[in-house]
Write a protein that holds these residues in place. Structure first.
Motif, PDB file in Angstrom:
ATOM      1  N   ASP A   1      -7.460  12.994  -4.829  1.00 46.97           N
ATOM      2  CA  ASP A   1      -8.158  11.943  -5.578  1.00 46.97           C
ATOM      3  C   ASP A   1      -7.311  10.675  -5.604  1.00 46.97           C
ATOM      4  OD1 ASP A   1     -10.178  10.817  -7.053  1.00 46.97           O
ATOM      5  OD2 ASP A   1      -9.423  11.547  -8.975  1.00 46.97           O
ATOM      6  N   ASN A   2      -7.960   9.576  -5.964  1.00 45.36           N
ATOM      7  CA  ASN A   2      -7.329   8.288  -6.241  1.00 45.36           C
ATOM      8  C   ASN A   2      -6.345   7.820  -5.156  1.00 45.36           C
ATOM      9  OD1 ASN A   2      -6.686   5.936  -7.643  1.00 45.36           O
ATOM     10  ND2 ASN A   2      -5.070   6.914  -8.840  1.00 45.36           N
ATOM     11  N   PRO A   3      -6.806   7.586  -3.946  1.00 48.14           N
ATOM     12  CA  PRO A   3      -5.926   6.972  -2.949  1.00 48.14           C
ATOM     13  C   PRO A   3      -5.597   5.535  -3.368  1.00 48.14           C
ATOM     14  CG  PRO A   3      -8.181   7.031  -2.137  1.00 48.14           C
ATOM     15  CD  PRO A   3      -8.168   7.797  -3.426  1.00 48.14           C
ATOM     16  N   HIS A   4      -4.336   5.186  -3.366  1.00 48.34           N
ATOM     17  CA  HIS A   4      -3.942   3.846  -3.809  1.00 48.34           C
ATOM     18  C   HIS A   4      -2.629   3.458  -3.129  1.00 48.34           C
ATOM     19  CE1 HIS A   4      -2.010   6.734  -6.516  1.00 48.34           C
ATOM     20  NE2 HIS A   4      -1.055   5.840  -6.718  1.00 48.34           N
ATOM     21  N   ARG A   5      -2.186   2.250  -3.387  1.00 42.71           N
ATOM     22  CA  ARG A   5      -1.000   1.680  -2.758  1.00 42.71           C
ATOM     23  C   ARG A   5      -1.042   1.875  -1.240  1.00 42.71           C
ATOM     24  NH1 ARG A   5       4.777   2.425  -5.656  1.00 42.71           N
ATOM     25  NH2 ARG A   5       4.537   4.512  -4.834  1.00 42.71           N
ATOM     26  N   ALA A   6      -2.225   1.673  -0.675  1.00 47.58           N
ATOM     27  CA  ALA A   6      -2.402   1.850   0.769  1.00 47.58           C
ATOM     28  C   ALA A   6      -1.945   0.598   1.513  1.00 47.58           C
ATOM     29  CB  ALA A   6      -3.863   2.141   1.086  1.00 47.58           C
ATOM     30  N   ARG A   7      -1.217   0.804   2.564  1.00 49.12           N
ATOM     31  CA  ARG A   7      -0.744  -0.300   3.407  1.00 49.12           C
ATOM     32  C   ARG A   7      -0.958   0.074   4.873  1.00 49.12           C
ATOM     33  NH1 ARG A   7       4.413   0.994   0.593  1.00 49.12           N
ATOM     34  NH2 ARG A   7       2.943   2.571  -0.133  1.00 49.12           N
TER      35      ARG A   7
ATOM     36  N   LEU B   1       0.397   5.428   2.053  1.00 49.92           N
ATOM     37  CA  LEU B   1      -0.496   5.458   0.905  1.00 49.92           C
ATOM     38  C   LEU B   1      -0.057   6.546  -0.065  1.00 49.92           C
ATOM     39  CD1 LEU B   1      -3.862   7.313   1.408  1.00 49.92           C
ATOM     40  CD2 LEU B   1      -2.023   7.510   3.071  1.00 49.92           C
ATOM     41  N   ASP B   2      -0.516   6.395  -1.311  1.00 54.56           N
ATOM     42  CA  ASP B   2      -0.287   7.393  -2.355  1.00 54.56           C
ATOM     43  C   ASP B   2      -1.600   8.122  -2.625  1.00 54.56           C
ATOM     44  OD1 ASP B   2       2.118   6.120  -2.386  1.00 54.56           O
ATOM     45  OD2 ASP B   2       2.138   5.714  -4.547  1.00 54.56           O
ATOM     46  N   ILE B   3      -1.503   9.415  -2.921  1.00 51.98           N
ATOM     47  CA  ILE B   3      -2.677  10.190  -3.317  1.00 51.98           C
ATOM     48  C   ILE B   3      -2.324  11.001  -4.567  1.00 51.98           C
ATOM     49  CG2 ILE B   3      -3.590  10.369  -0.967  1.00 51.98           C
ATOM     50  CD1 ILE B   3      -2.464  13.237  -0.897  1.00 51.98           C
TER      51      ILE B   3
ATOM     52  N   LYS C   1       2.231  -2.184 -13.222  1.00 50.50           N
ATOM     53  CA  LYS C   1       1.279  -2.739 -12.269  1.00 50.50           C
ATOM     54  C   LYS C   1       1.925  -2.886 -10.894  1.00 50.50           C
ATOM     55  CE  LYS C   1      -1.925  -6.568 -11.510  1.00 50.50           C
ATOM     56  NZ  LYS C   1      -2.458  -7.852 -12.007  1.00 50.50           N
ATOM     57  N   GLU C   2       1.239  -2.369  -9.870  1.00 51.27           N
ATOM     58  CA  GLU C   2       1.789  -2.378  -8.524  1.00 51.27           C
ATOM     59  C   GLU C   2       1.679  -3.774  -7.916  1.00 51.27           C
ATOM     60  OE1 GLU C   2       0.358   2.207  -7.736  1.00 51.27           O
ATOM     61  OE2 GLU C   2      -0.871   0.498  -7.147  1.00 51.27           O
ATOM     62  N   GLN C   3       2.706  -4.128  -7.149  1.00 53.05           N
ATOM     63  CA  GLN C   3       2.758  -5.456  -6.546  1.00 53.05           C
ATOM     64  C   GLN C   3       2.387  -5.436  -5.064  1.00 53.05           C
ATOM     65  OE1 GLN C   3       3.395  -8.199  -8.477  1.00 53.05           O
ATOM     66  NE2 GLN C   3       3.346  -6.698 -10.138  1.00 53.05           N
ATOM     67  N   TYR C   4       2.042  -4.275  -4.557  1.00 55.27           N
ATOM     68  CA  TYR C   4       1.718  -4.195  -3.138  1.00 55.27           C
ATOM     69  C   TYR C   4       0.760  -3.034  -2.907  1.00 55.27           C
ATOM     70  CZ  TYR C   4       5.384  -0.642  -3.411  1.00 55.27           C
ATOM     71  OH  TYR C   4       6.157   0.430  -3.777  1.00 55.27           O
ATOM     72  N   GLY C   5       0.117  -3.037  -1.757  1.00 58.92           N
ATOM     73  CA  GLY C   5      -0.826  -1.978  -1.410  1.00 58.92           C
ATOM     74  C   GLY C   5      -2.210  -2.228  -1.976  1.00 58.92           C
ATOM     75  N   LEU C   6      -3.201  -1.520  -1.417  1.00 59.86           N
ATOM     76  CA  LEU C   6      -4.591  -1.686  -1.818  1.00 59.86           C
ATOM     77  C   LEU C   6      -5.164  -0.388  -2.354  1.00 59.86           C
ATOM     78  CD1 LEU C   6      -6.086  -3.834   1.098  1.00 59.86           C
ATOM     79  CD2 LEU C   6      -5.276  -4.612  -1.131  1.00 59.86           C
ATOM     80  N   SER C   7      -6.160  -0.519  -3.218  1.00 60.16           N
ATOM     81  CA  SER C   7      -6.958   0.585  -3.715  1.00 60.16           C
ATOM     82  C   SER C   7      -8.410   0.308  -3.363  1.00 60.16           C
ATOM     83  CB  SER C   7      -6.807   0.726  -5.235  1.00 60.16           C
ATOM     84  OG  SER C   7      -5.441   0.952  -5.579  1.00 60.16           O
ATOM     85  N   PRO C   8      -9.274   1.315  -3.366  1.00 61.30           N
ATOM     86  CA  PRO C   8     -10.689   1.100  -2.991  1.00 61.30           C
ATOM     87  C   PRO C   8     -11.348  -0.019  -3.785  1.00 61.30           C
ATOM     88  CG  PRO C   8     -10.224   3.447  -3.102  1.00 61.30           C
ATOM     89  CD  PRO C   8      -9.007   2.750  -3.624  1.00 61.30           C
ATOM     90  N   GLU C   9     -11.018  -0.143  -5.065  1.00 63.40           N
ATOM     91  CA  GLU C   9     -11.689  -1.165  -5.890  1.00 63.40           C
ATOM     92  C   GLU C   9     -11.258  -2.590  -5.531  1.00 63.40           C
ATOM     93  OE1 GLU C   9      -8.203   0.586  -8.239  1.00 63.40           O
ATOM     94  OE2 GLU C   9      -9.909   1.332  -7.063  1.00 63.40           O
TER      95      GLU C   9
END
Length: 310
Positions: free
Chosen positions: A233-239, A251-253, A300-308
């Motif tokens: 769940d929740n893939p985030h900080r994707a680069r 990415l983080d999961i 709050k993350e300063q890099y990477g993308l999340s789906p939203e």
């Protein structure tokens, strides 16, 4: 990394075709320029000579990117293609700037009353036919190898076709319509268009050098692939960053907090398999595993993308 050697092979083929084709065109155009006394055709011949140098660079790069990683380059040598493509953007810009300067100089000094030989017109026709064939071949091999430098070289040849066509129109106007001023005017407009393409190519490669990626479709494929794995769940900080013809992904999961290390590792392996099945030419994937809910209390993350964020 077998694909890397496969791509390097097609880049070498494209480089050899460009080298031999441009060498023949350069010799023909310089010879006809000498016989006709046309400076415009001489400039076109010099441009083809610069294309020979570009082809040599392409061949050298194809050998570099096929090398495995070493102590100084643990990520491998794929970025050599990016560096060479940036140099190529400057070569294209220089060719366009030369054309602009020369045509503007002719307009300023009103140096457009010289009679034009049929040999000069013939040289531009040979150039258009030859460059059209080379551009088609370069685009073909650039697509097969998914190579920025080969596609950039094909774009350069497309610019050469337009440049030769503009020169031909100007020479025909000078010879048949007795309107020689059209020659420098058309050349000036074409030169500005070539400069625009060079700036566009530079911008694209600069984004890659800064580890940027403007293709949101890649991120959507990434997130869809991750969410297709049950228990993740929740893939985030994707680069996603480009490395020549490849992409590297971080990415983080999140997985259930009571999952064992072994099971979490298996989930990460499944995510990697799903991503590689969805996105072609993946060089490497780094998956960081977190327990579910841990992302909510992190700063709050300063890099990477999340789906939203797409």
């Amino acid at each position: 990394m077998g694909n890397n050697f496969f791509k390097a092979h097609y880049i070498r083929v494209a480089g050899m075709i460009a080298l031999l084709g441009n060498a023949v065109l350069a010799v023909v155009k310089l010879l006809l320029a000498y016989l006709s006394g046309s400076l415009a055709v001489m400039g076109d011949g010099i441009d083809s000579t610069s294309d020979v140098l570009i082809a040599i660079v392409t061949l050298v790069i194809s050998g570099i990117i096929s090398r495995p990683g070493d102590r100084e380059h643990p990520w491998g040598h794929a970025r050599a293609e990016t560096t060479a493509t940036m140099v190529l953007s400057f070569v294209i810009f220089y060719a366009g700037a030369q054309l602009v300067a020369k045509s503007a100089g002719q307009l300023f000094h009103q140096d457009f009353t010289r009679e034009v030989s049929v040999l000069a017109i013939s040289a531009t026709i040979v150039s258009i036919i030859g460059k059209s064939l080379l551009a088609v071949l370069e685009y073909h091999y650039g697509t097969i190898a998914d190579s920025d430098i080969v596609r950039a070289n094909a774009m350069n040849m497309k610019n050469d076709i337009i440049m030769s066509a503009a020169v031909m129109l100007g020479l025909v106007a000078s010879h048949f319509l007795k309107c020689p001023i059209l020659d420098p005017i058309i050349a000036l407009l074409v030169g500005l268009w070539v400069i625009k393409n060079a700036v566009s190519l530079f911008t694209q490669i600069n984004t890659e050098l800064m580890d940027g990626n403007t293709d949101n479709a890649l991120y959507r494929k990434l997130f869809d692939a991750v969410m297709s794995v049950e228990g993740v769940d929740n893939p985030h900080r994707a680069r996603i960053r480009k490395m020549g013809s490849f992409v590297a992904i971080d990415l983080d999961i999140e997985v259930p907090p009571d999952m064992s290390v072994y099971e979490a590792h298996e989930k990460a392996e499944q995510v990697e398999f799903a991503v590689r099945s969805s996105i072609s030419d993946v060089y490497d994937i780094m998956v960081h595993i977190e327990p579910s809910g841990s992302d909510s209390h992190q700063p709050k993350e300063q890099y990477g993308l999340s789906p939203e964020l797409l």
